[in-house]
Design an enzyme around this catalytic site. Sequence first.
Site, PDB file in Angstrom:
ATOM      1  CB  ALA A  15      -0.911   0.011   1.223  1.00 36.35           C
ATOM      2  CD  GLU A  54      -4.477 -15.176  -2.595  1.00 35.17           C
ATOM      3  OE1 GLU A  54      -4.161 -14.448  -1.631  1.00 35.17           O
ATOM      4  OE2 GLU A  54      -4.224 -16.399  -2.624  1.00 35.17           O
ATOM      5  CG  ASN A  80      -5.973  -3.103  -7.230  1.00 34.25           C
ATOM      6  OD1 ASN A  80      -5.557  -2.132  -7.864  1.00 34.25           O
ATOM      7  ND2 ASN A  80      -5.670  -3.310  -5.958  1.00 34.25           N
ATOM      8  CE1 TYR A  91       2.020  -6.282  -5.951  1.00 32.87           C
ATOM      9  CE2 TYR A  91      -0.226  -6.751  -6.631  1.00 32.87           C
ATOM     10  CZ  TYR A  91       0.666  -6.328  -5.670  1.00 32.87           C
ATOM     11  OH  TYR A  91       0.215  -5.956  -4.427  1.00 32.87           O
TER      12      TYR A  91
END
Length: 162
Positions: free
Chosen positions: A70, A103, A108, A115
Site C-alpha cells: 500500500a 492475490e 485492481n 506486479y
Amino acid sequence: MERRLARGEDIPALAALERACFPEGADEAMLERFLSDGRHRFLLAEEDGTLLGYAWYEFVLDEGYVGNVAVAAEHRRQGVGRALVADMLSDAASLGLAFLTLEVRESNLPAQSLYRALGFLAVGRRKRYYEDNGEDALIMVCDRMPPADPDFEEPETVHEEA
Ligand SMILES: CC(C)(COP(=O)(O)OP(=O)(O)OC[C@H]1O[C@@H](n2cnc3c(N)ncnc32)[C@H](O)[C@@H]1OP(=O)(O)O)[C@@H](O)C(=O)NCCC(=O)NCCS
C-alpha cells in the site's frame, strides 16, 4: 525516500495506512503479532519520518506469500510501490525463497500493472474470493527472483515463550 524494515514503533502509522487502503485489513494487534513472529517481513518507505507506503509478506520454507502492498494516496504514481515490491523481491531472494505469490482483485488494475512490471505473472483465479463484493482474485506469482542482497543480514531468531 528511505526504505527499511519496519519496527515496533511503526505499527500505529502502518495500521492507519492499512485501514485507509483496506477496510478489512490488519489492525494494530495483528501487525504487532506479524512483526514479532519471525515469519513475516515488513518493508516500508518513508520521507522525513512520514510513512509513504509499505509491503509485507509471510514466508514458509522457501515460499513467500504477499500480504499487502500500500502507498498513501497522496504519494502514488511516484515510484514508491515499485521500489517497495522490488525491495520485497530482493529481501525474499536473500532469505532464499523460490517465489512470491499473491492475490489481487480482478478490478485492481493499478496493482496488477505494478506486479506485472516487477515480473509477476497471473497464473490462476480464485472465484468469489472477496466476501465484500464477491469479486474474483487473480493469483499472481513471481519466480524469477533477483540476486540476493550482498549486505543482507539474517533476521534475528525469534525465541517463542515455552
Ligand atoms: C497499487 C499501489 C501500491 C501502486 O503504488 P504506486 O506507488 O502508485 O506505484 P508506482 O508509482 O511505483 O507505479 C509503478 C507501476 O505500477 C503501475 N501503476 C501504478 N499505479 C497505476 C495506476 N493508477 N494505473 C495504471 N498503472 C499503475 C504502472 O505500471 C507504474 O509504472 P509507471 O508509473 O512507470 O507507469 C497503489 O496504487 C496503492 O496503494 N493502491 C491501494 C492499495 C492496493 O490496492 N494495494 C494492492 C493490493 S493487492
